[in-house]
Design an enzyme around this catalytic site. Structure first.
Site, short mmCIF file in Angstrom:
data_model
loop_
_atom_site.label_atom_id
_atom_site.label_comp_id
_atom_site.label_asym_id
_atom_site.label_seq_id
_atom_site.Cartn_x
_atom_site.Cartn_y
_atom_site.Cartn_z
N ASP A 488 0.78 -1.34 -0.02
CA ASP A 488 0.05 -0.03 -0.10
C ASP A 488 0.77 1.23 0.18
O ASP A 488 2.15 1.26 0.19
CB ASP A 488 -0.89 -0.02 1.34
CG ASP A 488 -2.29 0.66 0.94
OD1 ASP A 488 -2.35 1.38 0.06
OD2 ASP A 488 -3.44 0.26 1.54
N ASP A 558 -10.73 2.33 -3.40
CA ASP A 558 -11.24 1.78 -2.04
C ASP A 558 -12.74 1.86 -1.90
O ASP A 558 -13.33 1.19 -0.83
CB ASP A 558 -10.91 2.88 -0.81
CG ASP A 558 -9.25 2.69 -0.23
OD1 ASP A 558 -9.02 1.44 -0.67
OD2 ASP A 558 -8.81 3.24 0.35
#
Ligand code: GLA
Length: 747
Positions: A488, A558
């Site tokens: 990430d 997301d």
């Protein structure tokens, strides 16, 4: 024309690929006479360029494949049409440097130590550089600045990889203020530009607009690829005779030129229509705040800018890119494995991960047929929320008293492999690492350090930082049986200072950071060849053909709302293959829009990509488990076709469409899989007739429903022609309804 000859540089496919040149030897620029033409053929396209009478390398042709024996004339620079239209500006070049009278976008701009900023590149020599590859050497008319232009054509797709290497053989350093990977020149015509923009939890919006006079800049100044724009473009010809209307980017017809930049740092693509209506595209490092000091003897290599051509519309362009990505870009190319169906803990437990809780969810995930269990954020350092812990990559003893082994063993015993979340480039000021090495972050000394999500960015350009990150990742993978990392990257750069090196070298950070990122990933994969990696950046903030050389999949957004995802997945598919596009099924009502949808709808939305489950399984009913189990089994049976087949976007979900549908056809046409989504039907109107595409016309195909049904009278077995021309009338009504079917060729 002298010394005319044809050289086949690929002995296996001499008929597919040839570089033709004439007058290659004995070039005398001073005589003003040269007739060198270079040509690359691949797939359905031809790319040609040559040396004009001034000695510049000038594009000649980029488009549909020409006949093997067609002769391309040497290019000529434009005449001076007006004192305001300098030939240096009006004559297109393969790599135009800023100097002489250039007013259009330049590929290269430098400042010499003595203050001179004029650079004029002329052709020196060219040579074949392996199968389908060619290199052209350019040099400034008086100074020792050399540029090698690299070309490499893929024989199957006709996608051309272009990059440049700039070399300083002067006695003093020069500063490179702008360095493109390539410039592309299109035929003069009317065009529609397509490009992708977005924001956090709202990525992959396809924009389409006519190309008009001036420049359209698509870029990231963020130190990374960015959610806000993606380094991809497509340019559709409006007046090819095959398109209709003044603004007609055809999905399955018409000519399309497209490109994608393989770089995960700040980048810029400029699409320009000059005052004489010439259309050019320039892309590479973002010149904003760029200033790469090149010392004597040093070279700067640009990223690769891939470009291709299709005469089957945007759909054809995407299919070429998808195949190319699967065959040539991904770490597992040419045969990447379809992604395991994953379970990810993030939306279910957020930072509240611990041994017992994860084991319990893992059992439930295994019961529905999940292949890989991924524990997300929260397992390390003093990580209770996003305020602390990044940088401290040791297992949190309160949550996992015996380390990760018991959980990993449990996951293995359930028949799944194990994946873990990391965010290696980041650091919380509240961490042991920051307390020890506050100098390791990007910053300008004495200035504030802006935090985002309470975190700062480690300066990967710094060799000690690079070694620290490479070291902890290597240890993590050596000490634990980990099959997958979700990598990430949850913020963009600010205050990009690097005070450990002399002032004049500090802006090299824009390049060295990304190079070290790539080298960490490359070394890790070499040492741990079985590891698979996902590129995530708060969703789709780092998706590009650069990072995809080292990562097997990406997290597109997301935002996991299954309806929002339809448009995002559609937008994503213009540039990137569904093979890499992870899509999780999460909870309903969804946190993003408070929208309630059925589990079946959510499953089908995610099955139209690389499927994952991210819901809180502790809240599922027995019916939910049964539905998911049935659909995961159905998905496994056709996954390869869905993620690696030829994609046809039958009905676009964009622009408030009430419906959407897509179809993928296996490369050998033995199978097709279709998905259809009704957002909302009105006044009893049904789903539009689905006319399929890409099937074997005469073969018989058997229809089977994964979910949903057709109107009575639909045959079970019919020809490819039937499915493509007569089509399927789906029985799909209501709000947020979904159907999926497969067609299998009968033997
Ligand atoms: C980012 C990712 C999410 C999740 C969180 C964890 O936002 O995109 O999927 O991993 O970080 O902090």
């Amino acid at each position: 024309m002298k010394n005319s000859r044809t050289v086949h540089v690929c002995s296996i496919f001499p008929f597919l690929l040839a570089i033709v040149w004439s007058g290659f030897l004995g070039v005398d620029f001073s005589s003003g006479q040269t007739s060198q033409v270079f040509r690359l053929d691949g797939g359905n396209s031809t790319y040609a360029f040559g040396v004009n009478e001034r000695g510049e390398l000038q594009p000649i042709y980029w488009g549909g494949r020409l006949g093997a024996h067609d002769v391309l004339a040497a290019p000529h620079s434009m005449p001076e049409m007006a004192s305001f239209d300098s030939p240096y500006t009006t004559t297109p070049q393969e790599y135009a440097s800023w100097g002489a009278g250039l007013f259009t976008e330049s590929a290269l701009k430098v400042t010499f130590a003595d203050g001179n900023r004029d650079l004029v590149l002329h052709f020196v020599s060219g040579k074949a550089a392996g199968a389908g590859a060619f290199e052209a050497l350019l040099k400034d008319i008086s100074r020792e600045i050399y540029v090698t232009l690299r070309y490499s054509m893929d024989v199957e797709s006709g996608i051309l990889a272009r990059s440049a290497v700039i070399e300083n053989r002067e006695k003093q350093a020069v500063v490179i203020e702008q360095a493109a990977a390539a410039q592309w020149t299109l035929p003069t015509a009317r065009y529609t530009l397509s490009y992708l923009t977005g924001r956090w939890a709202g990525e992959w919006t396809l924009n389409q607009e006519p190309i008009q006079g001036g420049s359209r800049v698509i870029e990231s100044r963020r130190g990374t690829t960015g959610h806000q724009a993606n380094p991809w473009f497509a340019i559709s010809r409006d007046d090819s005779g095959k398109s209709v209307g003044p603004f007609a980017a055809g999905e399955e017809h018409g000519e399309v030129w497209f490109g994608a930049l393989a770089w995960s740092g700040s980048w810029r693509i400029t699409v320009e229509k000059t005052q004489l209506d010439a259309v050019r595209v320039t892309g590479g490092f973002n010149p904003f705040d760029f200033g790469y000091q090149l010392k004597p003897g040093e070279k700067l290599e640009t990223p690769i800018f891939y470009g291709g051509y299709s005469n089957h519309g945007l759909g054809g362009a995407s299919r070429l890119l998808h195949r190319f990505e699967n065959a040539h870009i991904l770490p597992q190319s040419p045969n990447p494995k379809p992604r395991p169906v994953i379970y990810n803990s993030w939306e279910a437990t957020e930072f509240r991960v611990d041994e017992a809780g994860q084991m319990a969810i893992a059992e439930k995930a295994a019961s529905i047929g999940v292949d890989r269990f991924v524990m997300d954020d929260g397992w390390f350092g003093q990580r209770k929320d996003d305020h602390a812990g990044l940088g401290d990559w040791y297992v949190n003893k309160e949550k996992f008293p015996h380390g990760l082994k018991p959980l990993i063993d449990k996951v293995h015993s359930l028949g799944m492999d194990f994946g873990l979340w990391v965010e290696p480039e980041m650091i919380n000021p509240d961490s042991d690492l920051y307390r020890k090495h506050p100098d390791w972050v990007l910053n300008f000394p004495g200035r504030p350090r802006s935090e985002s999500r309470n975190q700062l960015i480690l300066n990967l350009a710094h060799p000690d930082v690079r070694d620290y990150i490479a070291g902890f990742l290597d240890r993590l993978l050596t000490e634990n049986d980990i099959a997958f990392l979700k990598w990430d990257y949850n913020r963009n750069w600010s205050e990009p200072g690097w005070d450990a090196v002399p002032v004049e070298e500090q802006k090299r950070v824009y390049v060295e950071f990304i190079r070290n990122l790539y080298s960490i990933l490359a070394d890790l994969r070499k040492k741990h060849p079985k590891i698979e990696i996902e590129s995530c950046s708060g969703g789709g903030g780092r998706v590009d053909l650069g990072i995809l050389r080292y990562t097997d999949e990406v997290w597109p957004s997301d935002n996991t709302d299954p309806f929002d995802r339809l448009s995002m997945q559609d937008g994503f598919s213009y540039a990137y293959t569904p093979q890499i596009m992870m899509a999780w099924v999460t909870d309903s009502p969804h946190w993003r829009n408070d929208r309630t949808t059925s589990l079946t709808y959510r499953m089908l939305s995610s099955m139209d990509a690389s499927l994952g489950i991210g819901a809180n399984l502790n809240k599922w009913t027995p019916e939910d488990f049964a539905t998911a189990k049935r659909l995961i089994a159905a998905y496994h049976a056709v996954q390869k076709t869905i993620v690696q087949g030829d994609l046809y976007r039958l009905i676009s979900p964009r622009d408030g469409s009430k419906f959407s549908a897509s179809e993928t056809v296996a490369a050998d046409k033995s199978q097709a899989v279709g998905f259809a989504f009704a957002n909302s039907t009105e006044e009893g109107r049904g789903f539009p007739l689905l006319e399929l595409q890409g099937l074997d016309r005469e073969a018989q195909y058997k229809l089977a429903w994964i979910e949903g049904k057709a109107f009575p009278g639909t045959p079970e077995v019919a020809s490819g022609d039937w499915w493509m021309h007569h089509g399927i009338q789906l029985d799909l009504r209501g709000d947020f309804q979904a159907a999926a079917f497969r067609l299998d060729r009968q033997h």
